[in-house]
Scaffold this motif. Structure first.
Motif, PDB file in Angstrom:
ATOM      1  N   HIS A  77       0.830  -1.204   0.000  1.00 35.91           N
ATOM      2  CA  HIS A  77       0.000   0.000   0.000  1.00 35.91           C
ATOM      3  C   HIS A  77       0.867   1.258   0.000  1.00 35.91           C
ATOM      4  CE1 HIS A  77      -3.619  -2.382   0.567  1.00 35.91           C
ATOM      5  NE2 HIS A  77      -2.999  -3.044   1.528  1.00 35.91           N
ATOM      6  N   GLY A  78       1.957   1.188  -0.744  1.00 36.98           N
ATOM      7  CA  GLY A  78       2.806   2.352  -0.887  1.00 36.98           C
ATOM      8  C   GLY A  78       4.216   2.161  -0.377  1.00 36.98           C
ATOM      9  N   PHE A  79       4.368   1.291   0.634  1.00 36.96           N
ATOM     10  CA  PHE A  79       5.675   1.086   1.251  1.00 36.96           C
ATOM     11  C   PHE A  79       5.962  -0.405   1.361  1.00 36.96           C
ATOM     12  CE2 PHE A  79       3.643   4.881   2.933  1.00 36.96           C
ATOM     13  CZ  PHE A  79       4.590   5.857   2.683  1.00 36.96           C
ATOM     14  N   ASP A  80       7.126  -0.806   0.926  1.00 34.36           N
ATOM     15  CA  ASP A  80       7.549  -2.200   1.016  1.00 34.36           C
ATOM     16  C   ASP A  80       8.590  -2.291   2.128  1.00 34.36           C
ATOM     17  OD1 ASP A  80       8.515  -4.756   0.745  1.00 34.36           O
ATOM     18  OD2 ASP A  80       8.608  -4.706  -1.444  1.00 34.36           O
ATOM     19  N   PHE A  81       8.134  -2.606   3.319  1.00 34.50           N
ATOM     20  CA  PHE A  81       9.027  -2.568   4.480  1.00 34.50           C
ATOM     21  C   PHE A  81      10.095  -3.659   4.422  1.00 34.50           C
ATOM     22  CE2 PHE A  81       5.087  -0.508   5.880  1.00 34.50           C
ATOM     23  CZ  PHE A  81       5.610   0.726   6.269  1.00 34.50           C
ATOM     24  N   ASP A  82       9.794  -4.775   3.748  1.00 32.43           N
ATOM     25  CA  ASP A  82      10.817  -5.810   3.571  1.00 32.43           C
ATOM     26  C   ASP A  82      11.949  -5.297   2.696  1.00 32.43           C
ATOM     27  OD1 ASP A  82       9.398  -7.604   5.114  1.00 32.43           O
ATOM     28  OD2 ASP A  82       8.398  -8.543   3.402  1.00 32.43           O
ATOM     29  N   ALA A  83      11.599  -4.588   1.603  1.00 24.65           N
ATOM     30  CA  ALA A  83      12.620  -4.038   0.716  1.00 24.65           C
ATOM     31  C   ALA A  83      13.432  -2.958   1.427  1.00 24.65           C
ATOM     32  CB  ALA A  83      11.956  -3.459  -0.540  1.00 24.65           C
ATOM     33  N   ILE A  84      12.776  -2.162   2.262  1.00 25.79           N
ATOM     34  CA  ILE A  84      13.489  -1.125   3.014  1.00 25.79           C
ATOM     35  C   ILE A  84      14.493  -1.756   3.966  1.00 25.79           C
ATOM     36  CG2 ILE A  84      13.224   0.702   4.745  1.00 25.79           C
ATOM     37  CD1 ILE A  84      10.493   1.328   3.442  1.00 25.79           C
ATOM     38  N   ALA A  85      14.070  -2.834   4.639  1.00 21.31           N
ATOM     39  CA  ALA A  85      14.963  -3.520   5.570  1.00 21.31           C
ATOM     40  C   ALA A  85      16.140  -4.154   4.834  1.00 21.31           C
ATOM     41  CB  ALA A  85      14.193  -4.577   6.353  1.00 21.31           C
ATOM     42  N   ASP A  86      15.868  -4.770   3.683  1.00 18.99           N
ATOM     43  CA  ASP A  86      16.948  -5.375   2.891  1.00 18.99           C
ATOM     44  C   ASP A  86      17.948  -4.322   2.432  1.00 18.99           C
ATOM     45  OD1 ASP A  86      15.782  -7.845   3.169  1.00 18.99           O
ATOM     46  OD2 ASP A  86      14.835  -7.855   1.202  1.00 18.99           O
ATOM     47  N   ASN A  91      23.229  -1.629   2.714  1.00 20.92           N
ATOM     48  CA  ASN A  91      23.968  -0.380   2.878  1.00 20.92           C
ATOM     49  C   ASN A  91      24.879  -0.414   4.095  1.00 20.92           C
ATOM     50  OD1 ASN A  91      22.608   0.556   0.639  1.00 20.92           O
ATOM     51  ND2 ASN A  91      21.048   1.645   1.813  1.00 20.92           N
ATOM     52  N   ALA A  92      24.451  -1.136   5.135  1.00 20.22           N
ATOM     53  CA  ALA A  92      25.272  -1.239   6.345  1.00 20.22           C
ATOM     54  C   ALA A  92      26.554  -2.023   6.079  1.00 20.22           C
ATOM     55  CB  ALA A  92      24.471  -1.904   7.460  1.00 20.22           C
ATOM     56  N   ARG A  93      26.510  -2.919   5.067  1.00 17.87           N
ATOM     57  CA  ARG A  93      27.698  -3.705   4.728  1.00 17.87           C
ATOM     58  C   ARG A  93      28.663  -2.931   3.842  1.00 17.87           C
ATOM     59  NH1 ARG A  93      23.730  -7.983   4.265  1.00 17.87           N
ATOM     60  NH2 ARG A  93      23.644  -7.700   1.989  1.00 17.87           N
ATOM     61  N   GLY A  94      28.244  -1.730   3.401  1.00 17.48           N
ATOM     62  CA  GLY A  94      29.114  -0.904   2.570  1.00 17.48           C
ATOM     63  C   GLY A  94      28.850  -1.116   1.093  1.00 17.48           C
ATOM     64  N   GLY A  95      29.606  -0.406   0.267  1.00 18.63           N
ATOM     65  CA  GLY A  95      29.427  -0.496  -1.176  1.00 18.63           C
ATOM     66  C   GLY A  95      28.434   0.545  -1.661  1.00 18.63           C
ATOM     67  N   ARG A  96      27.904   0.319  -2.866  1.00 19.17           N
ATOM     68  CA  ARG A  96      26.992   1.296  -3.469  1.00 19.17           C
ATOM     69  C   ARG A  96      25.694   1.378  -2.676  1.00 19.17           C
ATOM     70  NH1 ARG A  96      22.993   1.330  -7.491  1.00 19.17           N
ATOM     71  NH2 ARG A  96      23.230  -0.896  -7.914  1.00 19.17           N
ATOM     72  N   ILE A  97      25.272   2.609  -2.356  1.00 16.89           N
ATOM     73  CA  ILE A  97      24.059   2.824  -1.592  1.00 16.89           C
ATOM     74  C   ILE A  97      22.848   2.435  -2.435  1.00 16.89           C
ATOM     75  CG2 ILE A  97      22.618   4.524  -0.417  1.00 16.89           C
ATOM     76  CD1 ILE A  97      25.192   3.906   1.037  1.00 16.89           C
ATOM     77  N   ARG A  98      21.960   1.652  -1.852  1.00 20.26           N
ATOM     78  CA  ARG A  98      20.746   1.231  -2.540  1.00 20.26           C
ATOM     79  C   ARG A  98      19.538   1.685  -1.747  1.00 20.26           C
ATOM     80  NH1 ARG A  98      21.697  -4.090  -5.689  1.00 20.26           N
ATOM     81  NH2 ARG A  98      23.938  -4.158  -5.884  1.00 20.26           N
ATOM     82  N   GLY A  99      18.466   2.010  -2.466  1.00 23.71           N
ATOM     83  CA  GLY A  99      17.241   2.431  -1.813  1.00 23.71           C
ATOM     84  C   GLY A  99      16.213   1.319  -1.783  1.00 23.71           C
ATOM     85  N   GLY A 100      15.159   1.541  -1.017  1.00 23.45           N
ATOM     86  CA  GLY A 100      14.072   0.574  -0.954  1.00 23.45           C
ATOM     87  C   GLY A 100      12.759   1.201  -1.373  1.00 23.45           C
ATOM     88  N   SER A 101      12.842   2.278  -2.174  1.00 28.50           N
ATOM     89  CA  SER A 101      11.640   3.011  -2.564  1.00 28.50           C
ATOM     90  C   SER A 101      10.785   2.186  -3.525  1.00 28.50           C
ATOM     91  CB  SER A 101      12.013   4.337  -3.243  1.00 28.50           C
ATOM     92  OG  SER A 101      12.628   5.209  -2.329  1.00 28.50           O
ATOM     93  N   THR A 102       9.487   2.240  -3.313  1.00 31.63           N
ATOM     94  CA  THR A 102       8.544   1.580  -4.206  1.00 31.63           C
ATOM     95  C   THR A 102       8.232   2.478  -5.398  1.00 31.63           C
ATOM     96  OG1 THR A 102       6.636   2.534  -3.067  1.00 31.63           O
ATOM     97  CG2 THR A 102       7.479   0.430  -2.228  1.00 31.63           C
ATOM     98  N   ILE A 103       7.543   1.922  -6.370  1.00 32.87           N
ATOM     99  CA  ILE A 103       7.089   2.729  -7.497  1.00 32.87           C
ATOM    100  C   ILE A 103       6.152   3.825  -7.013  1.00 32.87           C
ATOM    101  CG2 ILE A 103       5.554   2.642  -9.519  1.00 32.87           C
ATOM    102  CD1 ILE A 103       6.945   0.034 -10.311  1.00 32.87           C
ATOM    103  N   SER A 104       5.337   3.539  -6.008  1.00 28.67           N
ATOM    104  CA  SER A 104       4.434   4.560  -5.460  1.00 28.67           C
ATOM    105  C   SER A 104       5.225   5.723  -4.869  1.00 28.67           C
ATOM    106  CB  SER A 104       3.531   3.939  -4.389  1.00 28.67           C
ATOM    107  OG  SER A 104       2.737   2.906  -4.922  1.00 28.67           O
ATOM    108  N   GLN A 105       6.271   5.416  -4.106  1.00 26.47           N
ATOM    109  CA  GLN A 105       7.099   6.468  -3.526  1.00 26.47           C
ATOM    110  C   GLN A 105       7.805   7.275  -4.619  1.00 26.47           C
ATOM    111  OE1 GLN A 105       8.829   3.411  -0.629  1.00 26.47           O
ATOM    112  NE2 GLN A 105       9.271   5.343   0.416  1.00 26.47           N
ATOM    113  N   GLN A 106       8.305   6.584  -5.623  1.00 18.02           N
ATOM    114  CA  GLN A 106       8.986   7.286  -6.708  1.00 18.02           C
ATOM    115  C   GLN A 106       8.017   8.157  -7.499  1.00 18.02           C
ATOM    116  OE1 GLN A 106      11.823   4.796  -9.005  1.00 18.02           O
ATOM    117  NE2 GLN A 106      11.489   3.242  -7.440  1.00 18.02           N
ATOM    118  N   THR A 107       6.782   7.688  -7.656  1.00 18.69           N
ATOM    119  CA  THR A 107       5.767   8.491  -8.336  1.00 18.69           C
ATOM    120  C   THR A 107       5.461   9.747  -7.544  1.00 18.69           C
ATOM    121  OG1 THR A 107       4.783   6.490  -9.283  1.00 18.69           O
ATOM    122  CG2 THR A 107       3.433   8.474  -9.295  1.00 18.69           C
TER     123      THR A 107
END
Length: 224
Positions: A77-86, A91-107
């Protein structure tokens, strides 16, 4: 202090009223312009966009967007909390920063806000995400996303991208072409869908392979 609180309360009411009206208008009217487009113009770039309804657009494009950006689009319903947690764990392990934004958030960000801005913009983005999920059907969210997302420098939307990269409109996008456009979405100012190389080609090929998976698994069921 009382006067300040009263002023803040009135300002909040105005913001809520304007934002609800704004989202309500965009339920029916194609998004004419965005702050990101304005930023391109201010930097001396031209802006190319060509609105196309989801009914006219090849379903391969929406499936590629789901495959590449938000596999649970039809479920959340707008937020994918599993993707945000992943994303937070990666990101905590380092390397390229990745987001967990859904298509709804990006829209919400692309249609109503601007790029950057930190936590304040994220908070306002969350508010607009709640609004569009409450006021628009999923088809409209996807339709707006595929028409205002940046798909190249100065290029906005899947239809403009189809003309730019493949010399035809988005109604004829093949799974490969749609996958290449979807691969550009995370970094549109640094990637191109025509003759892609390296990670862009690999990512586009992965998305292309998953277009059929999205269809067979019904991950685009809310768009049919």
């Amino acid at each position: 202090m009382f006067s300040l609180l009263r002023w803040l309360f009135k300002a909040a009411l105005v913001f809520v009223g304007v934002s609800v009206l704004w989202v309500g208008i965009y339920h029916f009217v194609p998004v004419p312009f965005t702050f990101t487009m304005a930023g391109d113009l201010l930097q001396g770039r031209s802006v190319t966009k060509d609105w196309m309804s989801l009914d006219e657009m090849s379903p391969n494009m929406a499936r590629a967007a789901i495959a590449g950006e938000d596999a649970r689009f039809c479920e959340h319903h707008g937020f994918d909390f599993d993707a945000i947690a992943d994303a937070a764990q990666r990101n905590a392990r380092g390397g390229r920063i990745r987001g967990g934004s859904t298509i709804s958030q990006q829209t919400a960000k692309n249609a109503f806000l601007f790029q950057g801005g930190g936590y304040l913009r994220k908070a306002v983005e969350a508010w607009f995400t709640v609004l569009i999920e409450a006021m628009w059907p999923k088809r409209r969210i996807m339709e707006v996303y595929l028409n205002v997302a940046e798909t190249g420098i100065g290029t906005y939307g899947a239809n403009a991208a189809a003309f730019r990269y493949f010399n035809h409109d988005a109604s004829r996008l093949s799974p490969t072409e749609a996958g290449r456009i979807a691969a550009v979405l995370p970094l549109p100012k640094k990637r191109a869908a025509i003759s892609p190389t390296g990670s862009v080609r690999r990512h586009g090929n992965v998305i292309t392979r998953h277009v059929g998976v999205v269809r067979r698994a019904g991950l685009d069921s809310c768009l049919r």
